[in-house]
Design a protein around this motif. Structure first.
Motif, PDB file in Angstrom:
ATOM      1  N   GLU A   1       0.625  -1.417  -0.115  1.00 47.24           N
ATOM      2  CA  GLU A   1       0.023  -0.204  -0.121  1.00 47.24           C
ATOM      3  C   GLU A   1       0.215   0.931  -0.023  1.00 47.24           C
ATOM      4  N   THR A   2       1.957   1.428  -0.982  1.00 50.35           N
ATOM      5  CA  THR A   2       2.381   2.996  -1.210  1.00 50.35           C
ATOM      6  C   THR A   2       1.861   3.897  -2.033  1.00 50.35           C
ATOM      7  N   PRO A   3       1.842   4.905  -0.523  1.00 47.94           N
ATOM      8  CA  PRO A   3       1.566   5.588  -1.662  1.00 47.94           C
ATOM      9  C   PRO A   3       1.748   6.849  -2.435  1.00 47.94           C
ATOM     10  N   PRO A   4       0.758   7.426  -3.963  1.00 48.37           N
ATOM     11  CA  PRO A   4       1.913   7.745  -4.926  1.00 48.37           C
ATOM     12  C   PRO A   4       2.660   8.970  -4.655  1.00 48.37           C
ATOM     13  N   ALA A   5       3.253   9.178  -5.280  1.00 48.19           N
ATOM     14  CA  ALA A   5       3.890  10.440  -5.228  1.00 48.19           C
ATOM     15  C   ALA A   5       3.287  11.779  -4.754  1.00 48.19           C
ATOM     16  N   ALA A   6       3.969  12.584  -3.946  1.00 47.54           N
ATOM     17  CA  ALA A   6       2.635  13.492  -3.185  1.00 47.54           C
ATOM     18  C   ALA A   6       3.845  14.191  -4.172  1.00 47.54           C
ATOM     19  N   LYS A   7       2.442  15.616  -4.307  1.00 51.65           N
ATOM     20  CA  LYS A   7       3.160  16.668  -4.760  1.00 51.65           C
ATOM     21  C   LYS A   7       2.255  17.541  -3.616  1.00 51.65           C
ATOM     22  N   LEU A   8       3.277  18.188  -2.303  1.00 53.99           N
ATOM     23  CA  LEU A   8       3.741  18.562  -1.074  1.00 53.99           C
ATOM     24  C   LEU A   8       4.081  19.971  -0.895  1.00 53.99           C
ATOM     25  N   ALA A   9       3.540  21.195  -0.579  1.00 50.39           N
ATOM     26  CA  ALA A   9       3.750  22.339  -0.203  1.00 50.39           C
ATOM     27  C   ALA A   9       3.293  22.916   1.318  1.00 50.39           C
ATOM     28  N   PHE A  10       4.896  23.381   1.902  1.00 46.18           N
ATOM     29  CA  PHE A  10       5.161  23.352   3.542  1.00 46.18           C
ATOM     30  C   PHE A  10       4.491  25.494   3.185  1.00 46.18           C
ATOM     31  N   VAL A  11       4.080  25.538   3.561  1.00 50.03           N
ATOM     32  CA  VAL A  11       4.081  26.675   3.700  1.00 50.03           C
ATOM     33  C   VAL A  11       4.377  27.668   5.486  1.00 50.03           C
ATOM     34  N   GLY A  12       4.935  28.305   5.177  1.00 51.15           N
ATOM     35  CA  GLY A  12       4.968  28.405   7.128  1.00 51.15           C
ATOM     36  C   GLY A  12       6.053  27.467   8.230  1.00 51.15           C
ATOM     37  N   ILE A  13       6.973  26.187   7.195  1.00 54.95           N
ATOM     38  CA  ILE A  13       7.648  26.054   7.770  1.00 54.95           C
ATOM     39  C   ILE A  13       8.918  26.929   8.430  1.00 54.95           C
ATOM     40  N   GLN A  14       9.895  26.754   9.479  1.00 53.99           N
ATOM     41  CA  GLN A  14      10.459  27.022  10.305  1.00 53.99           C
ATOM     42  C   GLN A  14      12.114  26.125  10.391  1.00 53.99           C
ATOM     43  N   SER A  15      12.532  27.208  10.350  1.00 51.56           N
ATOM     44  CA  SER A  15      14.254  26.594  10.362  1.00 51.56           C
ATOM     45  C   SER A  15      13.915  25.228  11.034  1.00 51.56           C
ATOM     46  N   CYS A  16      13.721  25.159  12.163  1.00 52.83           N
ATOM     47  CA  CYS A  16      13.943  23.895  12.912  1.00 52.83           C
ATOM     48  C   CYS A  16      13.159  22.780  12.352  1.00 52.83           C
ATOM     49  N   ASP A  17      12.097  22.352  11.537  1.00 50.09           N
ATOM     50  CA  ASP A  17      11.525  22.021  11.139  1.00 50.09           C
ATOM     51  C   ASP A  17      12.426  21.531   9.907  1.00 50.09           C
ATOM     52  N   LEU A  18      12.526  22.677   9.315  1.00 50.43           N
ATOM     53  CA  LEU A  18      13.567  22.055   7.552  1.00 50.43           C
ATOM     54  C   LEU A  18      14.303  20.947   8.120  1.00 50.43           C
ATOM     55  N   ALA A  19      15.129  21.600   9.557  1.00 56.44           N
ATOM     56  CA  ALA A  19      16.710  20.943   9.643  1.00 56.44           C
ATOM     57  C   ALA A  19      16.103  19.212  10.484  1.00 56.44           C
ATOM     58  N   ALA A  20      14.986  19.774  11.043  1.00 59.36           N
ATOM     59  CA  ALA A  20      14.334  17.978  11.204  1.00 59.36           C
ATOM     60  C   ALA A  20      14.156  17.121   9.866  1.00 59.36           C
ATOM     61  N   VAL A  21      14.006  17.354   8.603  1.00 55.14           N
ATOM     62  CA  VAL A  21      13.690  16.973   8.138  1.00 55.14           C
ATOM     63  C   VAL A  21      14.710  16.129   7.392  1.00 55.14           C
ATOM     64  N   ALA A  22      15.926  17.436   6.438  1.00 56.22           N
ATOM     65  CA  ALA A  22      17.225  16.377   6.678  1.00 56.22           C
ATOM     66  C   ALA A  22      17.119  15.539   7.996  1.00 56.22           C
ATOM     67  N   ALA A  23      16.935  15.696   8.990  1.00 57.94           N
ATOM     68  CA  ALA A  23      17.296  14.792   9.949  1.00 57.94           C
ATOM     69  C   ALA A  23      16.966  13.613   9.362  1.00 57.94           C
ATOM     70  N   LEU A  24      15.899  13.783   9.117  1.00 54.81           N
ATOM     71  CA  LEU A  24      14.498  12.705   9.011  1.00 54.81           C
ATOM     72  C   LEU A  24      15.310  11.322   7.705  1.00 54.81           C
ATOM     73  N   ASP A  25      15.843  13.191   6.712  1.00 54.35           N
ATOM     74  CA  ASP A  25      15.831  12.490   5.100  1.00 54.35           C
ATOM     75  C   ASP A  25      17.271  11.293   5.759  1.00 54.35           C
ATOM     76  N   ARG A  26      18.202  11.889   6.339  1.00 50.28           N
ATOM     77  CA  ARG A  26      19.094  11.010   6.917  1.00 50.28           C
ATOM     78  C   ARG A  26      18.765   9.206   7.557  1.00 50.28           C
ATOM     79  N   VAL A  27      17.762   8.966   8.173  1.00 49.51           N
ATOM     80  CA  VAL A  27      17.531   8.183   8.863  1.00 49.51           C
ATOM     81  C   VAL A  27      16.704   7.660   7.974  1.00 49.51           C
ATOM     82  N   LEU A  28      15.415   7.821   6.735  1.00 55.78           N
ATOM     83  CA  LEU A  28      14.541   7.222   6.522  1.00 55.78           C
ATOM     84  C   LEU A  28      14.990   7.419   4.799  1.00 55.78           C
ATOM     85  N   LEU A  29      16.119   7.908   3.916  1.00 55.85           N
ATOM     86  CA  LEU A  29      15.866   8.081   2.987  1.00 55.85           C
ATOM     87  C   LEU A  29      17.613   7.339   2.335  1.00 55.85           C
ATOM     88  N   GLN A  30      18.554   8.194   3.356  1.00 51.21           N
ATOM     89  CA  GLN A  30      19.592   7.850   2.914  1.00 51.21           C
ATOM     90  C   GLN A  30      20.627   7.050   3.813  1.00 51.21           C
TER      91      GLN A  30
END
Lengths: 383, 271
Positions: A107-136
């Motif tokens: 049940e893998t979801p299809p590739a989404a197109k999500l735009a995040f408006v108002g995301i702050q630097s801490c949460d951007l850093a959190a995405v970068a951290a999650l990328d390391r865990v869940l993508l790389q």
């Protein structure tokens, strides 16, 4: 890439949202839902918390009417975009009996197109951290990849810090350095806010050009830097991140862990609210007639007994061992595993802990106990 | 298994309780036909006059033990049942009626009944597990019907049922419910209460009142301390822990804080 700077008024910003929708994005932003800001789809700028302010303290979050018309002045709300990229509940596999055969569907979801408006630097850093865990980190997580694939980040530099923010000491804010398509600085000089828009990707620049954004006055950039610098200096909480690993390693048996564990409820609010805590549990479900089964993935927490259950029992039986595990992982072990700290200084664990446990206060006690030998190498503020 | 039917034989027993938990079985409206198709409900007086004798594959036991007869009967149920599952706060913690455990029950009997001589009752209302070994407890007042369905499905599939024992908070956070304690200062028992209800009350802006009983590592004294900071008085704090799961030792730790010792000679279970 060369960064270009634009100016936007409210209608210009509104145009950007329209552009994103036109390009097929689902536009999400922090929206007032009941008692807190949460990431929700945005229809228009009016969905953003203009005129609302948040009052933050340990174990306290109050959404209240504010006098200012800023759209983005508030620190992070109840959830981070982890709740969208790495959903709390996700069906992974469904199996159905069809005669003698088993039909298995991923049940893998299809590739989404999500735009995040108002995301702050801490949460951007959190995405970068999650990328390391869940993508790389070995094989990419399919669900996260699909949600993350085309993400557009319209971020906002924080020109005000909340009382529980400590991103400056974690090196993750209040100014976003990378990872955004457009970064805004909200400027409130007249009655309506205006925006300095900084393109961080070619797509971001294109969207700005399409919205016919005009170049920003040169002094706006300097003023923006000054404003985020001021926000950094206003932060009262901090963690000495350069010393974190050494401090944690040398205080494993410190009595503070036990003292705080007496207050800790082991409820898992901190891990749920944390924008980088990624642990999940898999549940096997089956229907009563045994004709179908599902594998469902749920957010888990290292504060539960089942989390550390191995053959024969749970290995972290005491609240102390679980609390220590979480803090150690956030501040030290994450660096060993993924090369960055797991803490981005957003302060959500402090705000949403019903027992008002403050990770910065805990760290300060341990740091003092660890002594100067440990901290000699790091700068006190960790900028 | 019965010689006639390949389905597991299920019996439903009731002790001191309101019947709400066993009614959860009948309340499985959409799934009810699947349930009766998959199991053999051989003893369920609430639903049928057919009352087959044991042995049973699964006994669902509702209610607390409050009389001498109950205390004998539960031994009989245990002997007749391969798997015994206690369902609901009465069966798992003694229920609201365990409030008698702090009072003189003979005084109640004298006050309420015209002929107290006819009444034979125990001094205490106690959970099933204080009398016989229990294989699984389903919490709640009443139980969550989908947890009951999950136990039946898991039994039929021969797998472990997914019955989480962590806090209600985990459910609130997963479904995006803003914490009522943090956002509104409500005295919510969610952090010390076992998940499984779907965190219904906080979703409707009400604090959890703990009907699922203490979670696996409930730190009730720490939450009570938080309630004090929120402005609750000591009697208010004690009352909040003294409801459907009052007799659970994790909650008694708080409610007996200043109210004196528990009824003599009974300490309840501790891990």
């Amino acid at each position: 890439m060369r960064r270009s700077f634009y100016r936007l008024d409210r209608s210009g910003l509104s145009l950007i949202l329209d552009q994103l929708k036109h390009r097929g994005y689902t536009v999400l932003g922090p929206k007032a839902c009941g008692n807190a800001l949460q990431w929700r789809p945005l229809d228009c700028l009016e969905d953003l918390p203009g005129g609302l302010s948040t009052l933050l303290a340990p174990a306290q979050y109050r959404l209240q009417t504010g006098s200012e018309t800023c759209l983005f002045g508030n620190p992070g709300g109840l959830d981070s975009i982890k709740a969208i990229l790495h959903p709390p509940r996700q069906t992974i596999t469904t199996i159905r009996k069809a005669g003698d055969q088993l039909e298995i569907s991923q049940e893998t979801p299809p590739a989404a197109k999500l735009a995040f408006v108002g995301i702050q630097s801490c949460d951007l850093a959190a995405v970068a951290a999650l990328d390391r865990v869940l993508l790389q980190n070995g094989e990419a997580d399919e669900v996260y990849s699909a949600n993350r694939a085309n993400a557009f980040f319209l971020s906002v530099h924080c020109t005000q810090s909340g009382p529980t923010c400590f991103c400056a000491s974690m090196g993750t804010g209040p100014r976003a350095k990378a990872g955004f398509d457009i970064a805004l600085t909200e400027r409130l000089e007249g009655e309506q806010p205006e925006y300095l828009a900084e393109a961080g990707s070619s797509l971001g620049a294109k969207v700005l050009e399409e919205a016919h954004a005009l170049p920003a006055p040169p002094e706006w950039m300097r003023q923006s830097t000054e404003a985020t610098q001021k926000a950094a200096e206003a932060q009262t909480r901090k963690v000495n991140r350069q010393a974190a690993r050494a401090v944690i390693d040398s205080t494993f048996e410190h009595p503070r862990w036990e003292q705080t564990a007496k207050r800790c409820l082991s409820c898992g609010n901190c891990t749920s609210a944390c924008p980088t805590c990624f642990c999940v549990n898999y549940e096997e479900q089956s229907s009563l007639d045994l004709a179908s089964a599902q594998r469902v993935r749920l957010w888990d927490s290292c504060f539960t007994l089942s989390f550390s259950y191995i053959h024969g029992g749970s290995i972290r039986l005491t609240p102390k061992s679980r609390f220590r595990q979480w803090v150690s992982h956030k501040l030290a072990r994450w660096q060993d595993q993924f090369g960055v700290t797991g803490c981005v200084g957003c302060g959500r664990c402090i705000v949403w802990c019903p027992a008002a446990i403050d990770i910065t206060e805990e760290f300060a006690v341990l740091e003092q106990a660890a002594g100067s030998a440990v901290t000699a190498g790091g700068s006190p503020h960790g900028h | 298994m019965s010689s006639k039917s390949p389905h597991p034989r299920i019996a439903v027993f009731k002790f001191a309780s309101c019947d709400g938990c066993q009614l959860s079985l009948l309340d499985l409206e959409e799934e009810l036909l699947d349930v009766v198709g998959a199991v053999d409900l051989v003893y369920f007086p609430e639903a049928s006059r057919r009352m087959a004798k044991g042995p049973y594959d699964i006994a669902l036991v509702e209610g607390s033990i409050t009389t001498h007869h109950d205390a004998e009967q539960i031994q009989h149920v245990r002997r007749q049942s391969k798997t015994l599952i206690s369902i609901g706060a009465c069966a798992t913690a003694g229920g609201i009626q365990s409030l008698r455990n702090w009072q003189d029950v003979s005084e109640y009997v004298r006050t309420v009944y015209a002929k107290p001589d006819f009444i034979s009752t125990l001094k205490m209302s106690t959970p099933v597990a204080e009398h016989v070994p229990v294989d699984l407890e389903l919490r709640g007042c009443p139980i969550q019907k989908h947890q009951l369905l999950e136990v039946l499905s898991a039994t039929l599939a021969g797998r472990k049922p997914n019955i989480p024992t962590g806090s209600v908070c985990l459910e609130c956070k997963r479904q995006g419910t803003a914490c009522v304690l943090v956002t509104a200062g409500m005295p919510c028992l969610g952090p010390v209460t076992q998940a499984g209800c779907g965190a219904i009350c906080p979703a409707f802006d009400r604090p959890c009142y703990g009907c699922f009983g203490p979670m696996e590592s409930a730190n009730a004294p720490a939450l009570a301390q938080r309630f004090r900071v929120l402005g609750l008085s000591q009697p208010e704090i004690e009352r909040s822990f003294r409801t459907y799961n009052a007799w659970a030792w994790q909650f008694r730790r708080v409610s007996e804080g200043s109210a004196g010792a528990p009824a003599a000679g009974h300490e309840g279970r501790q891990p």
